[in-house]
Design an enzyme around this catalytic site. Sequence first.
Site, PDB file in Angstrom:
ATOM      1  CG  ASN A   9     -33.915  -9.578 -49.782  1.00 30.28           C
ATOM      2  OD1 ASN A   9     -34.430  -8.852 -50.924  1.00 30.28           O
ATOM      3  ND2 ASN A   9     -33.989  -8.835 -48.343  1.00 30.28           N
ATOM      4  CE  LYS A  45     -29.614  -9.264 -49.534  1.00 29.00           C
ATOM      5  NZ  LYS A  45     -28.622  -9.629 -49.197  1.00 29.00           N
ATOM      6  CG  HIS A  99     -32.553  -6.744 -45.496  1.00 27.46           C
ATOM      7  ND1 HIS A  99     -31.115  -6.140 -45.363  1.00 27.46           N
ATOM      8  CD2 HIS A  99     -32.716  -7.618 -45.235  1.00 27.46           C
ATOM      9  CE1 HIS A  99     -31.073  -7.198 -46.201  1.00 27.46           C
ATOM     10  NE2 HIS A  99     -31.152  -8.452 -46.039  1.00 27.46           N
ATOM     11  CD  GLU A 151     -28.589  -6.073 -47.994  1.00 29.92           C
ATOM     12  OE1 GLU A 151     -29.220  -5.554 -48.882  1.00 29.92           O
ATOM     13  OE2 GLU A 151     -28.077  -7.122 -47.889  1.00 29.92           O
ATOM     14  CD  GLU A 160     -31.893 -11.826 -43.314  1.00 31.14           C
ATOM     15  OE1 GLU A 160     -32.483 -12.613 -44.066  1.00 31.14           O
ATOM     16  OE2 GLU A 160     -32.493  -9.948 -43.775  1.00 31.14           O
ATOM     17  N   GLY A 162     -24.549 -12.288 -46.768  1.00 29.07           N
ATOM     18  CA  GLY A 162     -24.102 -12.599 -48.360  1.00 29.07           C
ATOM     19  C   GLY A 162     -22.706 -12.450 -48.123  1.00 29.07           C
ATOM     20  CB  SER A 166     -23.959 -17.437 -45.585  1.00 28.93           C
ATOM     21  OG  SER A 166     -23.271 -16.136 -45.979  1.00 28.93           O
TER      22      SER A 166
END
Length: 254
Positions: A9, A11, A98, A100, A170, A176, A216
Amino acid sequence: MRKKIVAGNWKMNLDYNEGLALFSEIINMVNDEITGTQQAVICSPFIHIHSLVQLAKGYHKVAVGAQNAHQAESGAYTGEISAKMIKSTGAAYVILGHSERRQYFGETNALLAQKTDTVLKHDLTPIFCIGETLQEREAETHFDVIKTQLVEGIFHLSAEDFGKLVIAYEPVWAIGTGVTATSAQAQEIHDFIRKEIAAKYNQAVADATTILYGGSCNPKNAAELFAQADIDGGLIGGASLKSRDFLDIVKTFN
Ligand code: 13P
């Protein structure tokens, strides 16, 4: 045998030329180094997708995906991209839900259920993301949160349609941050997800569902994570921006 998938991904990273250059490296490395049946996927920003699909022609071990799609078929939604448009580029996958998107764009389980329907209608494979925040884990509500995301987001699907999607667990606290879930923590949740699928549908559907881990994940921890019984690959953020790191993660399944 469940399909093993390692999806990158990207992003909101890489301009057009940077994206094409990285993808060219990735397809060459996959061609040279991947000996197993695993599928590598790159989910790029929309602007890259058509060109990446062209570059990937003839390289069956690499597929291309998007990171979002609108729930409507078409219409007056300035700035949005439809599933039909994504399909028309030759892309195969779409990340949905996701964290985010949930956090910064207010995407709810109800909205994601609509997006899932639209994406499946256009014969694209959703990579449906679920996962708890740190606060939810500390409050020990993570199992409830994940169950609700499953029930409200994708458990309305028929067994046939459910069989077409990929799930990505996730944990938000691992995205991250450099703090990976331990392999035991990840396996515990993947096992829980698979049992929920078996309870809702049946064991055969559960056994056939690819469930990825994301957060991660890197070349150092991928082997231990992917060795867990219910972890079928990864959804990779930062490490997918470096061809060597991404390939080393994909090679875990050689
Ligand atoms: P990182 O691998 O950078 O933690 O990101 C994970 C992720 O969000 C993939 O979708």
